[in-house]
Design an enzyme around this catalytic site. Structure first.
Site, PDB file in Angstrom:
ATOM      1  N   CYS A  97       5.136  -5.782   1.110  1.00 34.89           N
ATOM      2  CA  CYS A  97       5.992  -4.634   1.410  1.00 34.89           C
ATOM      3  C   CYS A  97       6.231  -3.789   0.166  1.00 34.89           C
ATOM      4  O   CYS A  97       5.988  -2.586   0.156  1.00 34.89           O
ATOM      5  CB  CYS A  97       7.327  -5.118   1.979  1.00 34.89           C
ATOM      6  N   GLU A 107       3.098  -6.895   8.370  1.00 33.30           N
ATOM      7  CA  GLU A 107       3.254  -5.474   8.040  1.00 33.30           C
ATOM      8  C   GLU A 107       2.423  -4.624   8.995  1.00 33.30           C
ATOM      9  O   GLU A 107       2.895  -3.589   9.490  1.00 33.30           O
ATOM     10  CB  GLU A 107       2.808  -5.208   6.595  1.00 33.30           C
TER      11      GLU A 107
END
Length: 221
Positions: A135, A209
């Protein structure tokens, strides 16, 4: 190669599914539906609340003041910078911070954030930072590439604030610091036997993600 390069190389397919996702491509070429961007922003606000908890957990897991200060900087970057961006952008749709905080968490949000928190609870500080890395560093890479590809046209781009925020010097520094901290932790506690397990955590976080981007394309709030 540092530990991040090694992880990214080993998990190349999963990393590519994240940083080159259709959501990212549509964001860059300005074809992303506004409704998808809104869903993403609302869910990412909830995501950031949990990531702030993860960095707070990193403070607790730290054994040195330097590690504690590094984790505290992560908390501050989320609470004082990233969340403000989301509030500002969502406010244009009439959404208040209270409404954002009370929005329902979608499945992809729950899956990703709880995975990271579980890595921190069940593992050590290195496990937690490996789970956080896609991230933190991924957003910097994505935004930097988009800003470079768009060039001067960014001034008129519908998603210029998001791209500009993550491509900007302040966030790029956050990502660089996170990469440096990951390298320091790996130097202290990573072994050859442990590397495959860390690769598994990194690959899983990268897939989550990608799932988060996909959620924004198919779900609507």
């Amino acid at each position: 190669m540092d530990i991040f390069d090694r992880l990214r190389t080993e998990a190349a397919k999963d990393w590519s599914s994240y940083v080159d996702h259709a959501f990212v491509r549509q964001l860059g070429d300005a074809t992303l539906p506004q409704a998808a961007f809104r869903t993403y922003l609302v869910q990412d606000y909830l995501f950031l609340i949990q990531f702030a908890r993860a960095y707070a957990l990193a403070i607790y897991k730290s054994r040195t003041l330097a590690d504690m200060r590094s984790a505290q900087a992560g908390v501050a970057a989320i609470l004082d910078v990233e969340m403000d961006l989301h509030v500002r952008l969502c406010g244009r749709w009439g959404l208040t911070p209270q409404q954002l905080e009370q929005a329902p968490e979608l499945q992809a949000t729950v899956a990703y954030t709880r995975f990271v928190l579980d890595c921190g609870m069940s593992g050590d500080l290195l496990d937690l930072h490996v789970a956080l890395t896609p991230c933190v560093i991924g957003y910097a890479e994505i935004a930097r590439k988009l800003a470079s590809a768009i060039g001067p046209r960014l001034a008129d781009h519908p998603y210029r604030e998001w791209i500009g925020e993550y491509a900007g010097e302040a966030y790029q520094t956050v990502a660089q610091n996170a990469r440096g901290q990951l390298a320091r932790l790996a130097a202290r506690s990573m072994t050859a036997e442990r590397f495959p397990e860390l690769c598994g955590l990194f690959a899983k976080a990268s897939r989550l993600e990608a799932d988060f981007w996909q959620m924004a394309l198919v779900e609507r709030l």
